[in-house]
Write a protein that holds these residues in place. Structure first.
Motif, PDB file in Angstrom:
ATOM      1  N   ALA A 217      13.092   6.008   6.719  1.00  0.00           N
ATOM      2  CA  ALA A 217      13.335   4.859   7.591  1.00  0.00           C
ATOM      3  C   ALA A 217      12.317   3.818   7.194  1.00  0.00           C
ATOM      4  O   ALA A 217      11.213   4.161   6.793  1.00  0.00           O
ATOM      5  CB  ALA A 217      13.113   5.263   9.048  1.00  0.00           C
TER       6      ALA A 217
ATOM      7  N   ILE B  23       7.411  -2.279  15.471  1.00  0.00           N
ATOM      8  CA  ILE B  23       7.570  -0.853  15.771  1.00  0.00           C
ATOM      9  C   ILE B  23       7.129  -0.587  17.213  1.00  0.00           C
ATOM     10  O   ILE B  23       6.042  -1.016  17.617  1.00  0.00           O
ATOM     11  CB  ILE B  23       6.749  -0.013  14.760  1.00  0.00           C
TER      12      ILE B  23
ATOM     13  N   ALA C 204       7.368  -6.192   9.309  1.00  0.00           N
ATOM     14  CA  ALA C 204       6.860  -4.917   8.774  1.00  0.00           C
ATOM     15  C   ALA C 204       6.236  -4.050   9.863  1.00  0.00           C
ATOM     16  O   ALA C 204       6.246  -2.822   9.758  1.00  0.00           O
ATOM     17  CB  ALA C 204       5.840  -5.180   7.668  1.00  0.00           C
ATOM     18  N   ILE C 205       5.698  -4.678  10.914  1.00  0.00           N
ATOM     19  CA  ILE C 205       5.041  -3.911  11.982  1.00  0.00           C
ATOM     20  C   ILE C 205       5.788  -4.046  13.310  1.00  0.00           C
ATOM     21  O   ILE C 205       5.207  -3.923  14.386  1.00  0.00           O
ATOM     22  CB  ILE C 205       3.546  -4.294  12.139  1.00  0.00           C
TER      23      ILE C 205
ATOM     24  N   ASN D 291       3.410   1.783  12.256  1.00  0.00           N
ATOM     25  CA  ASN D 291       3.728   3.178  12.549  1.00  0.00           C
ATOM     26  C   ASN D 291       2.456   4.026  12.609  1.00  0.00           C
ATOM     27  O   ASN D 291       2.503   5.219  12.886  1.00  0.00           O
ATOM     28  CB  ASN D 291       4.697   3.711  11.484  1.00  0.00           C
ATOM     29  N   ALA D 292       1.325   3.405  12.277  1.00  0.00           N
ATOM     30  CA  ALA D 292      -0.029   3.959  12.413  1.00  0.00           C
ATOM     31  C   ALA D 292      -0.394   5.018  11.371  1.00  0.00           C
ATOM     32  O   ALA D 292      -1.391   5.714  11.511  1.00  0.00           O
ATOM     33  CB  ALA D 292      -0.268   4.495  13.828  1.00  0.00           C
TER      34      ALA D 292
ATOM     35  N   PHE E 158       0.813  -1.225   0.000  1.00  0.00           N
ATOM     36  CA  PHE E 158       0.000   0.000   0.000  1.00  0.00           C
ATOM     37  C   PHE E 158       0.844   1.271   0.000  1.00  0.00           C
ATOM     38  O   PHE E 158       0.328   2.360  -0.259  1.00  0.00           O
ATOM     39  CB  PHE E 158      -0.926   0.006   1.215  1.00  0.00           C
TER      40      PHE E 158
ATOM     41  N   THR F 122      -2.034  -5.761   3.496  1.00  0.00           N
ATOM     42  CA  THR F 122      -1.209  -4.616   3.114  1.00  0.00           C
ATOM     43  C   THR F 122      -0.062  -4.909   2.157  1.00  0.00           C
ATOM     44  O   THR F 122       0.367  -4.020   1.422  1.00  0.00           O
ATOM     45  CB  THR F 122      -0.629  -4.012   4.406  1.00  0.00           C
ATOM     46  N   GLY F 123       0.461  -6.148   2.187  1.00  0.00           N
ATOM     47  CA  GLY F 123       1.643  -6.420   1.372  1.00  0.00           C
ATOM     48  C   GLY F 123       1.659  -7.823   0.771  1.00  0.00           C
ATOM     49  O   GLY F 123       1.046  -8.758   1.295  1.00  0.00           O
TER      50      GLY F 123
ATOM     51  N   PRO G  24      -3.869  -3.857   9.920  1.00  0.00           N
ATOM     52  CA  PRO G  24      -2.700  -4.016  10.771  1.00  0.00           C
ATOM     53  C   PRO G  24      -2.169  -2.626  11.135  1.00  0.00           C
ATOM     54  O   PRO G  24      -2.289  -1.694  10.332  1.00  0.00           O
ATOM     55  CB  PRO G  24      -1.676  -4.743   9.899  1.00  0.00           C
TER      56      PRO G  24
ATOM     57  N   ALA H  25       2.762  -9.585   8.255  1.00  0.00           N
ATOM     58  CA  ALA H  25       2.161  -8.402   8.888  1.00  0.00           C
ATOM     59  C   ALA H  25       0.749  -8.138   8.370  1.00  0.00           C
ATOM     60  O   ALA H  25      -0.135  -7.708   9.114  1.00  0.00           O
ATOM     61  CB  ALA H  25       3.029  -7.165   8.658  1.00  0.00           C
ATOM     62  N   SER H  26       0.527  -8.406   7.099  1.00  0.00           N
ATOM     63  CA  SER H  26      -0.783  -8.165   6.486  1.00  0.00           C
ATOM     64  C   SER H  26      -1.859  -9.029   7.118  1.00  0.00           C
ATOM     65  O   SER H  26      -3.029  -8.633   7.182  1.00  0.00           O
ATOM     66  CB  SER H  26      -0.732  -8.475   4.991  1.00  0.00           C
TER      67      SER H  26
ATOM     68  N   GLU I  45       2.029 -11.028   3.035  1.00  0.00           N
ATOM     69  CA  GLU I  45       3.153 -11.149   3.962  1.00  0.00           C
ATOM     70  C   GLU I  45       2.591 -11.211   5.389  1.00  0.00           C
ATOM     71  O   GLU I  45       1.453 -10.772   5.634  1.00  0.00           O
ATOM     72  CB  GLU I  45       4.141 -10.007   3.779  1.00  0.00           C
TER      73      GLU I  45
ATOM     74  N   GLY J 239      10.942  -2.056   5.511  1.00  0.00           N
ATOM     75  CA  GLY J 239      11.140  -2.717   4.219  1.00  0.00           C
ATOM     76  C   GLY J 239      10.241  -2.271   3.084  1.00  0.00           C
ATOM     77  O   GLY J 239      10.695  -2.099   1.954  1.00  0.00           O
ATOM     78  N   ASN J 240       8.957  -2.065   3.358  1.00  0.00           N
ATOM     79  CA  ASN J 240       8.056  -1.720   2.258  1.00  0.00           C
ATOM     80  C   ASN J 240       8.140  -0.260   1.845  1.00  0.00           C
ATOM     81  O   ASN J 240       8.095   0.055   0.645  1.00  0.00           O
ATOM     82  CB  ASN J 240       6.614  -2.069   2.630  1.00  0.00           C
ATOM     83  N   THR J 241       8.261   0.629   2.806  1.00  0.00           N
ATOM     84  CA  THR J 241       8.413   2.037   2.463  1.00  0.00           C
ATOM     85  C   THR J 241       9.681   2.232   1.634  1.00  0.00           C
ATOM     86  O   THR J 241       9.674   2.964   0.631  1.00  0.00           O
ATOM     87  CB  THR J 241       8.476   2.900   3.741  1.00  0.00           C
TER      88      THR J 241
HETATM   89  N1  F0G Z   1       1.601  -3.863   6.729  1.00  0.00           N
HETATM   90  C1  F0G Z   1       2.746  -3.782   6.039  1.00  0.00           C
HETATM   91  C2  F0G Z   1       3.028  -4.829   5.021  1.00  0.00           C
HETATM   92  C3  F0G Z   1       3.651  -2.714   6.277  1.00  0.00           C
HETATM   93  O1  F0G Z   1       4.771  -2.660   5.574  1.00  0.00           O
HETATM   94  C4  F0G Z   1       3.333  -1.762   7.261  1.00  0.00           C
HETATM   95  C5  F0G Z   1       4.247  -0.666   7.556  1.00  0.00           C
HETATM   96  C6  F0G Z   1       2.110  -1.907   7.947  1.00  0.00           C
HETATM   97  C7  F0G Z   1       1.276  -2.963   7.654  1.00  0.00           C
HETATM   98  C8  F0G Z   1       1.681  -0.945   8.986  1.00  0.00           C
HETATM   99  O2  F0G Z   1       1.283   0.270   8.428  1.00  0.00           O
HETATM  100  O3  F0G Z   1       2.909   1.720   9.587  1.00  0.00           O
HETATM  101  O4  F0G Z   1       0.948   2.673   8.395  1.00  0.00           O
HETATM  102  O5  F0G Z   1       0.648   1.415  10.523  1.00  0.00           O
HETATM  103  N2  F0G Z   1       5.414  -0.596   7.084  1.00  0.00           N
HETATM  104  C9  F0G Z   1       6.335   0.546   7.254  1.00  0.00           C
HETATM  105  C10 F0G Z   1       7.548   0.395   6.382  1.00  0.00           C
HETATM  106  C11 F0G Z   1       6.627   0.871   8.658  1.00  0.00           C
HETATM  107  O6  F0G Z   1       8.620   0.915   6.700  1.00  0.00           O
HETATM  108  O7  F0G Z   1       7.459  -0.246   5.335  1.00  0.00           O
HETATM  109  P1  F0G Z   1       1.442   1.617   9.284  1.00  0.00           P
END
Ligand code: F0G
Length: 351
Positions: A83, A243, A240-241, A188-189, A60, A317-318, A185, A289-290, A287, A86-88
């Motif tokens: 920072a 944090i 990914a989460i 970083n919100a 996303f 999300t991923g 999920p 975290a999704s 993935e 991985g996905n950002t």
């Molecule tokens: N799912 C995936 C696959 C993510 O990569 C992230 C966040 C989240 C959920 C959570 O989303 O942070 O907006 O609450 N990834 C960030 C990154 C931190 O650096 O790729 P969020």
């Protein structure tokens, strides 16, 4: 010719861009909203998956990155920094290439999935592995962007939230109105903040008549919002989460409270179980975290916290390809056969 043009062109009138903004796009957004039969059966609800792994770099983040990089280019930036878990970084790396910019990324050492590292590398970004966690990386990236001529493209950049709110628009455009519940999920919100903004804007004078309840789920070992205090050493298989001190903490709580929703936690075991269910029953490979959104939905339903008959959207999300280790781990090794139809048929149980 009807091809999806990316979120800036599709939602231009609802985004902070002008005729002078150079649109840096890879055609992000327009992702599938998939009816989830097994989840619907298990919960007695009408459950959909917003499959964000279908975005150009597989998450996303692309929705926000098209906005952040377009803004940075309009402002004359030659370099961007982020920072990331991985996905950002994967997304920033790709969009920076489109914009002809240098991209610097700060990632927690040894804690990002290989596929995401590969994306940052192949797009030619400058990667620093920081001897710390994501929160340390973000502190460092913020500091660098304040002192040096490099634009910060994390979700503390408001352009990112603007871009990501388009996912809520797409849900309403497809369903005809907001769902009863939207499940995400939370790391970083930024994303829960963005969806809430998007739903709010669509409900202010239409096309939506209402907003959904926002349900967010953190991993148990990285659940600062649930605990009510930062987590010093966050741990979860859902890297990914991973944090401990989310940048958009306050906004996530605001979305939770204003929508009559909640933010809860799911264990790694629950995450992996939902991950496998999504792949094996819904045909959707995400993935880990999704899968926290779906794990949270199932946990809440099993605890009696979900009324039947509601319309529910879970964002996944991923893309699962980013972190395939968890797909392979624990699965039986494929059998080797000779080039022989009878032998193959026997092994497949056909003969
Ligand atoms: N799912 C995936 C696959 C993510 O990569 C992230 C966040 C989240 C959920 C959570 O989303 O942070 O907006 O609450 N990834 C960030 C990154 C931190 O650096 O790729 P969020």
């Amino acid at each position: 010719n009807g091809q999806w043009r990316g979120v800036i062109e599709e939602y231009r009138d609802r985004l902070p861009v002008t005729g002078r903004t150079p649109v840096v796009t890879l055609g992000e957004g327009g992702t599938p909203l998939v009816a989830a039969e097994t989840l619907s059966e298990r919960t007695g609800c009408e459950v959909y998956l917003k499959v964000e792994g279908a975005n150009p770099t597989g998450s996303f983040k692309d929705r926000g990155m098209t906005m952040a990089i377009s803004h940075a280019k309009e402002a004359g930036a030659q370099a961007v920094i982020c920072a990331s878990t991985g996905n950002t970084s994967a997304s920033a790396a790709a969009y920076a290439v489109r914009a002809g910019m240098v991209c610097a990324v700060l990632v927690p050492q040894g804690k990002i999935a290989l596929g995401k590292m590969g994306q940052a590398l192949v797009h030619g970004s400058r990667i620093l592995q920081v001897d710390g966690n994501f929160d340390d990386c973000l502190t460092l990236a913020r500091g660098l962007s304040e002192k040096y001529p490099v634009a910060l493209v994390n979700s503390v950049n408001p352009a990112r939230i603007e871009g990501q709110k388009t996912a809520a628009f797409e849900v309403v455009d497809r369903l005809g109105d907001a769902p009863d519940i939207h499940v995400l999920p939370v790391g970083n919100a930024g994303n829960i903040t963005a969806y809430w903004k998007g739903y709010g804007e669509y409900a202010a004078g239409g096309p939506a008549t209402r907003t959904p309840r926002m349900w967010g789920f953190q991993a148990s070992g990285a659940a600062p919002i649930v605990r009510g205090e930062p987590v010093k050493d966050p741990t979860t298989i859902a890297t990914a989460i991973r944090i401990g001190n989310p940048a958009s903490w306050t906004q996530a709580e605001a979305a939770r409270d204003a929508s009559d929703g909640f933010i809860d936690e799911v264990t790694d075991r629950q995450i992996l179980s939902a991950y496998r269910l999504l792949a094996s029953r819904e045909g959707v490979f995400v993935e880990p975290a999704s899968a926290a959104s779906v794990a949270g939905l199932l946990k809440t339903a099993e605890a009696g916290g979900l009324d039947r008959g509601q319309r529910v959207v879970c964002t996944v999300t991923g893309n699962g390809l980013k972190d395939p280790d968890w797909a392979v781990a624990g699965a039986p090794r494929p059998i080797v056969v000779p080039v022989d139809a009878d032998a193959a048929a026997e092994r497949l149980g056909l003969a």
